[in-house]
Scaffold this motif. Structure first.
Motif, PDB file in Angstrom:
ATOM      1  N   LEU A 204       0.790  -1.122   0.154  1.00 15.56           N
ATOM      2  CA  LEU A 204       0.007   0.042   0.173  1.00 15.56           C
ATOM      3  C   LEU A 204       0.927   1.348   0.101  1.00 15.56           C
ATOM      4  CD1 LEU A 204      -2.653  -1.175   2.555  1.00 15.56           C
ATOM      5  CD2 LEU A 204      -3.429  -0.454   0.109  1.00 15.56           C
ATOM      6  N   ARG A 205       1.912   1.297   0.739  1.00 17.89           N
ATOM      7  CA  ARG A 205       2.790   2.280   0.955  1.00 17.89           C
ATOM      8  C   ARG A 205       3.558   2.693  -0.435  1.00 17.89           C
ATOM      9  NH1 ARG A 205       5.401   1.008   6.927  1.00 17.89           N
ATOM     10  NH2 ARG A 205       3.654   2.270   7.982  1.00 17.89           N
ATOM     11  N   LYS A 206       3.837   1.549  -1.093  1.00 24.59           N
ATOM     12  CA  LYS A 206       4.496   1.815  -2.270  1.00 24.59           C
ATOM     13  C   LYS A 206       3.420   2.433  -3.204  1.00 24.59           C
ATOM     14  CE  LYS A 206       6.643  -2.210  -3.693  1.00 24.59           C
ATOM     15  NZ  LYS A 206       6.859  -3.376  -4.057  1.00 24.59           N
ATOM     16  N   ALA A 207       2.359   1.810  -3.426  1.00 24.19           N
ATOM     17  CA  ALA A 207       1.390   2.162  -4.361  1.00 24.19           C
ATOM     18  C   ALA A 207       1.120   3.629  -4.023  1.00 24.19           C
ATOM     19  CB  ALA A 207       0.256   1.436  -4.236  1.00 24.19           C
ATOM     20  N   ILE A 208       1.060   4.002  -2.864  1.00 20.64           N
ATOM     21  CA  ILE A 208       0.460   5.575  -2.616  1.00 20.64           C
ATOM     22  C   ILE A 208       1.750   6.237  -2.738  1.00 20.64           C
ATOM     23  CG2 ILE A 208       0.349   7.191  -0.499  1.00 20.64           C
ATOM     24  CD1 ILE A 208      -1.451   4.833   1.005  1.00 20.64           C
ATOM     25  N   ARG A 209       2.990   6.015  -2.596  1.00 20.98           N
ATOM     26  CA  ARG A 209       4.236   6.794  -2.773  1.00 20.98           C
ATOM     27  C   ARG A 209       4.232   7.192  -4.444  1.00 20.98           C
ATOM     28  NH1 ARG A 209       6.984   4.349   1.575  1.00 20.98           N
ATOM     29  NH2 ARG A 209       7.589   2.730  -0.020  1.00 20.98           N
ATOM     30  N   MET A 211       1.661   6.817  -6.740  1.00 22.28           N
ATOM     31  CA  MET A 211       0.657   7.700  -7.214  1.00 22.28           C
ATOM     32  C   MET A 211       0.763   9.117  -6.868  1.00 22.28           C
ATOM     33  SD  MET A 211      -3.392   6.442  -6.855  1.00 22.28           S
ATOM     34  CE  MET A 211      -2.790   4.852  -7.072  1.00 22.28           C
ATOM     35  N   ALA A 212       1.265   9.382  -5.727  1.00 16.84           N
ATOM     36  CA  ALA A 212       1.263  10.724  -5.068  1.00 16.84           C
ATOM     37  C   ALA A 212       2.501  11.514  -5.822  1.00 16.84           C
ATOM     38  CB  ALA A 212       1.913  10.792  -3.724  1.00 16.84           C
ATOM     39  N   ALA A 213       3.644  10.666  -6.389  1.00 11.43           N
ATOM     40  CA  ALA A 213       4.434  11.448  -7.080  1.00 11.43           C
ATOM     41  C   ALA A 213       4.157  11.818  -8.427  1.00 11.43           C
ATOM     42  CB  ALA A 213       5.602  10.446  -7.330  1.00 11.43           C
ATOM     43  N   ALA A 218      -4.914  11.863  -6.976  1.00 12.24           N
ATOM     44  CA  ALA A 218      -5.306  10.409  -7.521  1.00 12.24           C
ATOM     45  C   ALA A 218      -5.466   9.618  -6.111  1.00 12.24           C
ATOM     46  CB  ALA A 218      -4.516   9.962  -8.534  1.00 12.24           C
ATOM     47  N   VAL A 219      -4.681   9.992  -5.254  1.00  7.48           N
ATOM     48  CA  VAL A 219      -4.564   9.129  -3.885  1.00  7.48           C
ATOM     49  C   VAL A 219      -6.060   9.245  -3.428  1.00  7.48           C
ATOM     50  CG1 VAL A 219      -3.245   8.874  -1.661  1.00  7.48           C
ATOM     51  CG2 VAL A 219      -1.970   9.494  -3.744  1.00  7.48           C
ATOM     52  N   LEU A 245       5.544  11.148   2.546  1.00  2.70           N
ATOM     53  CA  LEU A 245       5.643  11.936   1.154  1.00  2.70           C
ATOM     54  C   LEU A 245       6.427  13.118   1.356  1.00  2.70           C
ATOM     55  CD1 LEU A 245       1.601  11.308   0.491  1.00  2.70           C
ATOM     56  CD2 LEU A 245       3.689   9.804  -0.351  1.00  2.70           C
ATOM     57  N   ASP A 246       7.472  13.107   0.902  1.00  2.00           N
ATOM     58  CA  ASP A 246       8.394  14.159   0.983  1.00  2.00           C
ATOM     59  C   ASP A 246       7.788  15.447   0.249  1.00  2.00           C
ATOM     60  OD1 ASP A 246      10.289  12.895   2.430  1.00  2.00           O
ATOM     61  OD2 ASP A 246      11.588  12.390   0.525  1.00  2.00           O
ATOM     62  N   GLY A 247       7.621  16.653   0.841  1.00  2.00           N
ATOM     63  CA  GLY A 247       7.109  17.983   0.381  1.00  2.00           C
ATOM     64  C   GLY A 247       5.808  17.938   0.321  1.00  2.00           C
ATOM     65  N   MET A 248       4.848  16.843   0.707  1.00  2.00           N
ATOM     66  CA  MET A 248       3.517  16.787   0.511  1.00  2.00           C
ATOM     67  C   MET A 248       2.918  16.706   1.510  1.00  2.00           C
ATOM     68  SD  MET A 248       2.946  14.999  -3.254  1.00  2.00           S
ATOM     69  CE  MET A 248       4.184  13.939  -3.091  1.00  2.00           C
ATOM     70  N   GLN A 249       3.261  17.101   2.620  1.00  2.00           N
ATOM     71  CA  GLN A 249       2.677  16.721   4.157  1.00  2.00           C
ATOM     72  C   GLN A 249       1.412  17.386   4.224  1.00  2.00           C
ATOM     73  OE1 GLN A 249       3.655  14.610   6.342  1.00  2.00           O
ATOM     74  NE2 GLN A 249       1.853  15.264   7.993  1.00  2.00           N
ATOM     75  N   ARG A 250       1.067  18.761   3.787  1.00  2.00           N
ATOM     76  CA  ARG A 250      -0.207  19.485   3.901  1.00  2.00           C
ATOM     77  C   ARG A 250      -1.186  18.641   3.180  1.00  2.00           C
ATOM     78  NH1 ARG A 250       0.020  25.795   3.148  1.00  2.00           N
ATOM     79  NH2 ARG A 250       1.448  25.270   4.959  1.00  2.00           N
ATOM     80  N   GLU A 251      -0.774  18.353   1.601  1.00  2.10           N
ATOM     81  CA  GLU A 251      -1.626  17.609   0.950  1.00  2.10           C
ATOM     82  C   GLU A 251      -1.889  16.335   1.472  1.00  2.10           C
ATOM     83  OE1 GLU A 251       1.263  19.122   0.103  1.00  2.10           O
ATOM     84  OE2 GLU A 251       1.121  20.428  -1.561  1.00  2.10           O
ATOM     85  N   LYS A 252      -0.901  15.448   2.123  1.00  2.00           N
ATOM     86  CA  LYS A 252      -1.393  14.259   2.445  1.00  2.00           C
ATOM     87  C   LYS A 252      -2.445  14.322   3.573  1.00  2.00           C
ATOM     88  CE  LYS A 252       1.091  12.132   5.460  1.00  2.00           C
ATOM     89  NZ  LYS A 252       2.318  11.409   6.051  1.00  2.00           N
ATOM     90  N   GLU A 253      -2.218  15.146   4.406  1.00  2.00           N
ATOM     91  CA  GLU A 253      -3.168  15.495   5.336  1.00  2.00           C
ATOM     92  C   GLU A 253      -4.676  15.823   4.885  1.00  2.00           C
ATOM     93  OE1 GLU A 253      -1.657  18.488   8.187  1.00  2.00           O
ATOM     94  OE2 GLU A 253      -0.171  17.152   8.943  1.00  2.00           O
TER      95      GLU A 253
END
Length: 467
Positions: A204-209, A211-213, A218-219, A245-253
């Motif tokens: 799951l983590r691999k897929a999320i990373r 896709m987020a890149a 899409a996540v 997710l480097d540089g995307m903490q706010r977006e992840k939240e």
């Protein structure tokens, strides 16, 4: 072929309820072949309860293949509610009309030919559907753009309801990542997913990373689909929270907040449906499974409920727990003694039913029904404390065990007094009773009653006298 009016499909579905299984399945097959015509989705929704029992094999078609990535977000027409980021099955016909025109006929025929033979799941299905998902997603996104630019075009494609546009957007977004969705579904446990192993979390983590890149938005769609497959959707949100997710903490939240809100609302929707469902012929097992699934789901959403934007839902969650508690008390705990012991004992005095010569000591059908109820009761024993029913459950369990002990004592005393009953039949009946006690409360109570019964059996012997 001239198709009948939409209302006649519903009439056909209603008539099919009285048909034999074989004829019923023929009707299902017919409707499946034309499932996206007006009126047919509603007709199929009327057949679903019986389809769930018979489980007919479902023929894979190009349209079904296209909607696989979004299938976990689909609701029957009567059950659909707005603003839950889900899709009514009635909207699929609108989507497929657009996709069917956009995908070249040659490609569609090739897909249908390959679907004529079993293709399995996972990688094979994703490979076949990849081009279809991408082409269909592009067509739907283009149609949505046209609708946004031209009001007449919008009405012609989707009607005037803004919610239809939102549903089509969900379908288009899921199709755009259809390969990723189907690939991860093949690696995870079958739905409903109870828990993840460590290697599931890594996948799951691999897929999320990955896709987020490419596209962090899409996540959101990816997680919406997967939370719908889970008994504890909050566990998936925890995986997201722990994924770097480097540089995307706010977006992840923001993604976690949005998905968590939809998952919570869907659980509350299902809890609110319980009173209506209980008006039908719902077994104790179904009530227990439903209550367990909803309570585990709500329990997993604690982190979401700590968010300031979702704390206002705390009161609704408590009301949902109250609805679930009422269902457990009314349909499982309340009637437990009657449902479990009555097939063997004469309640309320807990005397064993008299055994006439040649009569089977236990009715197998009634015993099986009592055991199924007992297993539903035992399932509720785990979740009863979650809705404040610990005392009620403990009191009912004690009453059942006491009634069983009294019943065993009564028949033992009758044998010692020389009553005209077959000791072997009586033994079979008591053992069946103890089996129910063991399911209800565990082995300790059953063993204590069994030891007392065995002492009496040794005293009376096989013919009711000294061994």
């Amino acid at each position: 072929m001239t198709m009948p009016p939409s209302s006649e499909w519903k009439d056909l579905a209603d008539s099919a309820a009285s048909l034999t299984d074989e004829k019923f399945l023929r009707i299902v097959e017919l409707l499946e072949q034309i499932r996206h015509r007006p009126g047919v989705p509603i007709a199929i929704s009327h057949l679903r309860p019986r389809m769930a029992v018979l489980r007919p094999p479902r023929r894979m078609t190009a349209s079904r293949l296209f909607f696989l990535p979004v299938e976990d977000l689909l609701d029957d027409v009567a059950r659909y509610q707005r603003r839950l980021s889900r899709v009514s099955r009635s909207t699929l016909a609108v989507c497929w009309e657009i996709v069917g025109k956009a995908v070249p006929e040659r490609q569609m025929r090739r897909i249908e030919r390959e679907l004529a033979t079993p293709i399995g799941h996972g990688a094979a299905r994703a490979q076949l559907g990849g081009a279809l998902w991408q082409a269909g997603s592009a067509a739907l996104h283009e149609a949505l753009a046209e609708a946004g630019a031209d009001h007449k075009r919008r009405v012609a494609l989707f009607g005037r309801d803004d919610d239809v546009l939102r549903q089509v957007q969900v379908v288009a977004d899921a199709a755009a990542i259809g390969e990723e969705i189907e690939a991860i579904k093949a690696k995870l446990p079958d739905a409903p997913i109870e828990s993840f192993a460590d290697f599931h979390v890594e996948e799951l983590r691999k897929a999320i990373r990955g896709m987020a890149a490419r596209d962090i938005t899409a996540v959101t769609t990816f997680l919406l689909v997967l939370t719908a497959r889970m008994l504890r959707p909050g566990d998936l949100l925890a995986v997201l929270a722990d994924t770097r997710l480097d540089g995307m903490q706010r977006e992840k939240e923001a993604v976690g907040k949005e998905v968590g809100g939809h998952a919570l609302e869907n659980l509350l929707r299902q809890s609110g449906e319980m009173p209506t469902l209980l008006k039908g012929d719902v077994s104790a097992r179904d009530v227990a499974l439903m209550a367990e699934r909803l309570l585990d789901g709500l329990d997993s959403m604690r982190a979401t409920l700590q968010d300031p934007d979702h704390r206002k839902s705390l009161g609704r969650v408590e009301r949902a727990r109250g609805i679930i508690a009422d269902a457990i008390l009314d349909r499982v705990i309340g009637p437990a003694d009657q449902e479990v012991l009555a097939p063997i004992c004469n309640l309320p005095d807990a005397a064993l039913a008299p055994l006439r010569p040649g009569e089977p000591p236990v009715n197998a059908k009634e015993l099986a029904k009592a055991e199924e109820f007992a297993r539903a009761y035992r399932r509720c024993a785990r979740i009863a404390p979650m809705v404040g029913l610990r005392n009620e459950l403990q009191a009912k369990t004690s009453a059942i065990c006491l009634a069983a002990r009294t019943a065993a004592d009564n028949i033992g005393e009758a044998l010692e007094a020389g009553a005209a009953m077959d000791p072997r039949a009586a033994d079979t009946q008591v053992v069946a009773l103890l089996r129910l006690v063991e399911i209800i409360s565990g082995p300790d109570q059953a063993e204590a009653i069994l030891l007392e019964w065995e002492k009496r059996a040794r005293i009376t012997g096989p013919a009711g006298g000294e061994p």
